[in-house]
Scaffold this motif. Structure first.
Motif, PDB file in Angstrom:
ATOM      1  N   LEU A 178       0.838  -1.201   0.000  1.00  0.00           N
ATOM      2  CA  LEU A 178       0.000   0.000   0.000  1.00  0.00           C
ATOM      3  C   LEU A 178       0.875   1.254   0.000  1.00  0.00           C
ATOM      4  O   LEU A 178       0.594   2.221  -0.720  1.00  0.00           O
ATOM      5  N   GLY A 179       1.939   1.239   0.802  1.00  0.00           N
ATOM      6  CA  GLY A 179       2.849   2.377   0.834  1.00  0.00           C
ATOM      7  C   GLY A 179       3.474   2.634  -0.529  1.00  0.00           C
ATOM      8  O   GLY A 179       3.591   3.790  -0.962  1.00  0.00           O
ATOM      9  N   ARG A 180       3.867   1.577  -1.220  1.00  0.00           N
ATOM     10  CA  ARG A 180       4.447   1.745  -2.556  1.00  0.00           C
ATOM     11  C   ARG A 180       3.402   2.290  -3.540  1.00  0.00           C
ATOM     12  O   ARG A 180       3.739   3.107  -4.411  1.00  0.00           O
ATOM     13  N   ARG A 181       2.169   1.841  -3.397  1.00  0.00           N
ATOM     14  CA  ARG A 181       1.100   2.352  -4.261  1.00  0.00           C
ATOM     15  C   ARG A 181       0.912   3.853  -4.049  1.00  0.00           C
ATOM     16  O   ARG A 181       0.803   4.622  -5.020  1.00  0.00           O
ATOM     17  N   LEU A 182       0.868   4.284  -2.806  1.00  0.00           N
ATOM     18  CA  LEU A 182       0.711   5.706  -2.525  1.00  0.00           C
ATOM     19  C   LEU A 182       1.912   6.492  -3.038  1.00  0.00           C
ATOM     20  O   LEU A 182       1.761   7.578  -3.610  1.00  0.00           O
ATOM     21  N   ALA A 183       3.113   5.929  -2.826  1.00  0.00           N
ATOM     22  CA  ALA A 183       4.334   6.620  -3.269  1.00  0.00           C
ATOM     23  C   ALA A 183       4.390   6.739  -4.786  1.00  0.00           C
ATOM     24  O   ALA A 183       4.998   7.684  -5.315  1.00  0.00           O
ATOM     25  N   SER A 184       3.764   5.819  -5.495  1.00  0.00           N
ATOM     26  CA  SER A 184       3.750   5.884  -6.958  1.00  0.00           C
ATOM     27  C   SER A 184       2.847   6.999  -7.469  1.00  0.00           C
ATOM     28  O   SER A 184       2.942   7.396  -8.627  1.00  0.00           O
ATOM     29  N   ARG A 185       1.954   7.480  -6.618  1.00  0.00           N
ATOM     30  CA  ARG A 185       0.972   8.527  -6.936  1.00  0.00           C
ATOM     31  C   ARG A 185       0.075   8.133  -8.103  1.00  0.00           C
ATOM     32  O   ARG A 185      -0.443   8.981  -8.836  1.00  0.00           O
TER      33      ARG A 185
ATOM     34  N   LEU B 187       4.717   1.092   8.224  1.00  0.00           N
ATOM     35  CA  LEU B 187       5.187   0.467   6.990  1.00  0.00           C
ATOM     36  C   LEU B 187       4.817   1.298   5.762  1.00  0.00           C
ATOM     37  O   LEU B 187       5.594   1.399   4.809  1.00  0.00           O
ATOM     38  N   VAL B 188       3.627   1.904   5.772  1.00  0.00           N
ATOM     39  CA  VAL B 188       3.224   2.789   4.674  1.00  0.00           C
ATOM     40  C   VAL B 188       4.163   3.988   4.601  1.00  0.00           C
ATOM     41  O   VAL B 188       4.676   4.347   3.532  1.00  0.00           O
ATOM     42  N   LEU B 189       4.423   4.595   5.738  1.00  0.00           N
ATOM     43  CA  LEU B 189       5.283   5.780   5.764  1.00  0.00           C
ATOM     44  C   LEU B 189       6.724   5.443   5.386  1.00  0.00           C
ATOM     45  O   LEU B 189       7.416   6.252   4.767  1.00  0.00           O
ATOM     46  N   ALA B 190       7.169   4.245   5.750  1.00  0.00           N
ATOM     47  CA  ALA B 190       8.539   3.837   5.403  1.00  0.00           C
ATOM     48  C   ALA B 190       8.722   3.772   3.893  1.00  0.00           C
ATOM     49  O   ALA B 190       9.778   4.149   3.365  1.00  0.00           O
ATOM     50  N   GLU B 191       7.674   3.313   3.187  1.00  0.00           N
ATOM     51  CA  GLU B 191       7.760   3.239   1.723  1.00  0.00           C
ATOM     52  C   GLU B 191       7.733   4.633   1.092  1.00  0.00           C
ATOM     53  O   GLU B 191       8.414   4.892   0.101  1.00  0.00           O
TER      54      GLU B 191
END
Length: 253
Positions: free
Chosen positions: A75-82, A105-109
């Motif tokens: 989920l974190g990577r998905r958010l980071a991908s925008r 974990l989301v914030l770490a990504e």
């Protein structure tokens, strides 16, 4: 004096004007935490009709499973991908351990991607539904040891049924209405992510989409809220939050 002759019955003035809409965030996204150790244990127990899941700690102290950690990072990577739009500017999190771990974990990504970290706030009103004497009991155990409650649950429906010492979904909605009032004031024209529980996601549908009891029963029947699923509302030109997506998991295999 009759109602028809009351001096207030024909009043016209400021009280007749429609109150302005309260401020709203630009977008409001909510996710359920990653799979917890209890989620995994319950799935295994329910599959064979077991009476016990072997969990002795408090609900608030349940941690993520290995799969739950993978889901949260995804989920974190998905958010980071925008891929779904700009990053959230604020994250509001339930105080329970599994939601706190999901947030970390989301914030770490996001941090790993070199992106600005959102502000984080823990709020007790995002906690999971409290099940009272039925906490950590499987469906089979409830039917065996609390048949009257099982019958009441079927009679009253999920929205209204309150287990002894616990909360109904309507009780959860009541505290979420309080949270939303504070969130609207604090997060006007910002993008917000909530990290909570299945009951939180369901009751936000009830509140924001103005779903009555019959409509909520259809939502319940559509399936459970998936771990780390994305549900999102965006602000329309009139200033209202409109549902974009519900219970989607594009980041999971």
């Amino acid at each position: 004096m009759s109602v028809a002759s009351s001096s207030t019955s024909h009043h016209h003035g400021p009280l007749d004007r429609q109150a302005p809409a309260p401020p709203r965030p630009l977008s409001l996204m909510v996710t359920r935490h990653g799979q917890s150790t209890a989620n995994a244990a319950f799935a295994a127990a329910e599959a064979v009709g077991a009476l016990d899941v072997g969990i002795t700690c408090r609900d608030a102290d349940l941690s993520l499973s290995a799969l739950g950690r993978e889901q949260s990072a995804a989920l974190g990577r998905r958010l980071a991908s925008r891929a779904d739009g700009p990053l959230p500017q604020s994250v509001w999190v339930s105080p329970y351990l599994r939601t706190q771990e999901t947030a970390e974990l989301v914030l770490a990504e996001i941090d790993r991607a070199g992106l600005p970290l959102p502000e984080v706030r823990t709020d007790e009103r995002l906690r999971d539904r409290e099940l009272g004497v039925l906490e950590m009991l499987t469906s089979a155990a409830i039917e065996l040891h609390h048949p009257t409650e099982a019958k009441r649950r079927r009679l009253l429906g999920e929205l209204r049924w309150r287990p002894p010492g616990g909360e109904s979904h309507a009780d959860v909605a009541l505290r979420l209405r309080s949270l939303l009032r504070d969130l609207y004031e604090a997060e006007e024209s910002r993008r917000v992510l909530l990290i909570g529980h299945d009951a939180v996601v369901l009751m936000l549908r009830h509140i924001l989409d103005e779903l009555d009891e019959d409509a909520m029963e259809e939502v319940y029947r559509s399936g459970c809220v998936a771990n780390t699923s994305i549900t999102r509302w965006t602000r329309d030109p009139a200033g209202d939050l409109r549902l974009d997506c519900y219970n989607t998991t594009p980041h999971l295999p």
